[in-house]
Design a protein around this motif. Structure first.
Motif, PDB file in Angstrom:
ATOM      1  N   ASN A   1      -4.405 -73.101 -54.939  1.00  9.72           N
ATOM      2  CA  ASN A   1      -5.510 -72.879 -55.871  1.00  9.72           C
ATOM      3  C   ASN A   1      -6.759 -73.673 -55.513  1.00  9.72           C
ATOM      4  N   VAL A   2      -7.057 -73.719 -54.224  1.00 10.51           N
ATOM      5  CA  VAL A   2      -8.255 -74.416 -53.736  1.00 10.51           C
ATOM      6  C   VAL A   2      -9.177 -73.364 -53.115  1.00 10.51           C
ATOM      7  N   SER A   3     -10.489 -73.625 -53.143  1.00 12.85           N
ATOM      8  CA  SER A   3     -11.480 -72.630 -52.710  1.00 12.85           C
ATOM      9  C   SER A   3     -11.205 -72.063 -51.323  1.00 12.85           C
ATOM     10  N   ILE A   4     -11.416 -70.764 -51.222  1.00  8.29           N
ATOM     11  CA  ILE A   4     -11.312 -70.054 -49.944  1.00  8.29           C
ATOM     12  C   ILE A   4     -12.565 -69.187 -49.780  1.00  8.29           C
ATOM     13  N   GLY A   5     -12.657 -68.455 -48.691  1.00  2.88           N
ATOM     14  CA  GLY A   5     -13.898 -67.703 -48.485  1.00  2.88           C
ATOM     15  C   GLY A   5     -13.763 -66.519 -47.556  1.00  2.88           C
ATOM     16  N   THR A   6     -14.901 -65.878 -47.314  1.00  8.10           N
ATOM     17  CA  THR A   6     -15.044 -64.802 -46.331  1.00  8.10           C
ATOM     18  C   THR A   6     -16.312 -65.110 -45.550  1.00  8.10           C
ATOM     19  N   ILE A   7     -16.313 -64.858 -44.239  1.00 10.22           N
ATOM     20  CA  ILE A   7     -17.525 -65.086 -43.436  1.00 10.22           C
ATOM     21  C   ILE A   7     -17.810 -63.808 -42.649  1.00 10.22           C
ATOM     22  N   PHE A   8     -19.071 -63.387 -42.599  1.00 10.36           N
ATOM     23  CA  PHE A   8     -19.389 -62.171 -41.833  1.00 10.36           C
ATOM     24  C   PHE A   8     -20.695 -62.295 -41.056  1.00 10.36           C
ATOM     25  N   SER A   9     -20.756 -61.500 -39.992  1.00  5.34           N
ATOM     26  CA  SER A   9     -21.898 -61.522 -39.087  1.00  5.34           C
ATOM     27  C   SER A   9     -22.201 -60.072 -38.686  1.00  5.34           C
ATOM     28  N   ILE A  10     -23.467 -59.697 -38.722  1.00  5.11           N
ATOM     29  CA  ILE A  10     -23.854 -58.301 -38.450  1.00  5.11           C
ATOM     30  C   ILE A  10     -24.780 -58.237 -37.233  1.00  5.11           C
TER      31      ILE A  10
ATOM     32  N   TYR B   1     -13.116 -83.526 -47.092  1.00  5.13           N
ATOM     33  CA  TYR B   1     -12.573 -82.461 -46.240  1.00  5.13           C
ATOM     34  C   TYR B   1     -11.609 -81.607 -47.039  1.00  5.13           C
ATOM     35  N   ILE B   2     -12.023 -80.361 -47.281  1.00  2.00           N
ATOM     36  CA  ILE B   2     -11.202 -79.453 -48.082  1.00  2.00           C
ATOM     37  C   ILE B   2     -10.194 -78.713 -47.203  1.00  2.00           C
ATOM     38  N   GLY B   3     -10.644 -78.380 -45.981  1.00  2.00           N
ATOM     39  CA  GLY B   3      -9.774 -77.602 -45.102  1.00  2.00           C
ATOM     40  C   GLY B   3     -10.031 -76.108 -45.209  1.00  2.00           C
ATOM     41  N   SER B   4     -11.067 -75.743 -45.971  1.00  2.00           N
ATOM     42  CA  SER B   4     -11.613 -74.380 -45.950  1.00  2.00           C
ATOM     43  C   SER B   4     -13.032 -74.547 -45.411  1.00  2.00           C
ATOM     44  N   LEU B   5     -13.291 -73.991 -44.242  1.00  2.00           N
ATOM     45  CA  LEU B   5     -14.614 -74.166 -43.646  1.00  2.00           C
ATOM     46  C   LEU B   5     -15.714 -73.741 -44.612  1.00  2.00           C
ATOM     47  N   VAL B   6     -15.547 -72.579 -45.250  1.00  2.00           N
ATOM     48  CA  VAL B   6     -16.586 -72.077 -46.152  1.00  2.00           C
ATOM     49  C   VAL B   6     -16.865 -73.096 -47.255  1.00  2.00           C
ATOM     50  N   ALA B   7     -15.825 -73.657 -47.841  1.00  2.00           N
ATOM     51  CA  ALA B   7     -16.001 -74.585 -48.957  1.00  2.00           C
ATOM     52  C   ALA B   7     -16.629 -75.894 -48.489  1.00  2.00           C
ATOM     53  N   ASP B   8     -16.161 -76.413 -47.361  1.00  2.00           N
ATOM     54  CA  ASP B   8     -16.759 -77.644 -46.828  1.00  2.00           C
ATOM     55  C   ASP B   8     -18.226 -77.403 -46.473  1.00  2.00           C
ATOM     56  N   PHE B   9     -18.477 -76.248 -45.855  1.00  2.00           N
ATOM     57  CA  PHE B   9     -19.837 -75.925 -45.442  1.00  2.00           C
ATOM     58  C   PHE B   9     -20.749 -75.772 -46.661  1.00  2.00           C
TER      59      PHE B   9
END
Ligand code: AHG
Ligand code: MN
Ligand code: MN
Length: 342
Positions: A129-138, A247-255
């Motif tokens: 139950n810790v933040s996660i994410g999605t990353i996209f590039s176009i 350090y959360i360990g979710s790049l999106v959340a840390d970023f």
């Protein structure tokens, strides 16, 4: 009495800002709309992760040799299907698929864009139950619209991205994106099911107090990183040190935290992984584009991330990203103490 601000939804904002986009106006709007729709569906499932039996290993191993969770697969399927039916994307490079996904036929036949995506980032945090994410590039494809797209369409440096963004499924869900004219953030209002402009023209502070790195790998870090960590921990009132470690360990959340508060995130090369862990196309490049647009800096320790020429869709790169002055300082340490290629 406070005047009530006008709520601007993601859809309205995209239409209002169409002129920012150098190519055919409606195309990118539709692509971002499709990503927004998939994000809402993924968000709904992420919120239910603790309730239904959707979490847990599927038993498979993804192309990076890591365990695949059910939600990774679900998110991957959602983004692929939204992009497939949207008609503006002819190919997808996803963390979850070894080969690129070709979208042929129908309305996607002459689509001009390809997308690289990490459908679910920080997947080890799903179960807790810790933040996660999605990353996209176009990107715009290189190949002719008469042909089927190919891997070469993805072999473009990050400077050629036409848009990039991330979604964070956190205490609230946000979508943040850039088309190269600044960065804007939208928070999902669950009561109306819309992303609403909440963080216009985001800027990352030039410096901050936070450094984010998995210090468990310390002994394997290059000397430049070890020395920089020491620097972060030394007391110095003028530069606000010692810094705080997060350090959360979710790049999106840390970023995302560092974007808002100021800070640096580092995933360096290690003895075990000489190119680091993070993937250039769908982790480093999109976040580097956003960082630069917000006034920050992104580097592999020596060179600008956005200028690296990819030669493989799942290519990895070390990443130093965040507040401009902090990344610049870390690069100084790399130059002084570490010999790195690239
Ligand atoms: P993913 O879940 O997409 O595979 O990405 C995980 C990444 C990134 O989100 C995070 O910053 C990093 O892995 C954490 O790695 P360590 O556990 O090695 O620190
Ligand atoms: Mn990831
Ligand atoms: Mn992932």
């Amino acid at each position: 009495m406070n005047e009530k601000k006008r709520v601007i939804t993601l859809g309205q904002f995209i239409i209002e800002r169409q002129a920012d986009f150098p190519y055919a106006k409606g195309e990118l709007s539709r692509l971002l709309r499709d990503i927004g729709i998939a994000a809402k569906i993924v968000n709904r499932e992420v919120n239910k992760a603790g309730l239904v039996d959707i979490i847990g290993d599927m038993g498979g191993i993804n192309v990076q040799g890591e365990k695949v969770k059910k939600l990774d697969v679900f998110a991957n399927d959602q983004f692929i299907s939204a992009l497939r039916s949207g008609g503006e994307c002819c190919g997808i490079a996803s963390e979850e698929n070894e080969e690129i996904i070709l979208i042929e036929g129908g309305i996607s036949q002459d689509a001009k864009y390809v997308i690289a995506i990490d459908p679910l980032d920080g997947s080890s945090n799903i179960d807790v139950n810790v933040s996660i994410g999605t990353i996209f590039s176009i990107y715009r494809r290189n190949s002719s619209t008469n042909d089927i797209c190919n891997t070469n369409d993805f072999m473009q440096p990050g400077t050629l991205q036409v848009a990039a963004g991330y979604i964070i499924y956190g205490s609230s869900t946000m979508l943040v994106y850039t088309t190269g004219k600044g960065v804007n953030g939208f928070t999902l209002d669950p009561s109306i099911g819309e992303f609403c402009l909440s963080h216009p023209d985001m800027k990352i502070p030039a410096s901050g107090k936070v450094y984010s790195i998995n210090e468990g790998n310390y002994v394997h870090f290059p000397d430049g990183v070890k020395q920089y960590i020491k620097y972060c921990q030394v007391e110095d009132k003028d530069t606000n040190r010692p810094y705080t470690s997060r350090y959360i360990g979710s790049l999106v959340a840390d970023f995302h935290r560092n974007m808002i508060k100021g800070g640096i995130y580092i995933y360096p090369s290690t003895a075990k992984s000489p190119n680091g862990k993070l993937r250039l196309l769908y982790e480093c490049n999109p976040l580097a584009f956003i960082t630069e647009q917000a006034g920050g800096k992104a580097s592999n320790g020596k060179s600008r991330i956005l200028q690296l020429q990819p030669d493989e869709i799942h290519q990895r790169s070390p990443l130093f990203i965040g507040s401009f002055e902090m990344v610049e300082k870390a690069e100084e340490f790399m130059l002084k103490y570490s010999q790195i290629e690239a």
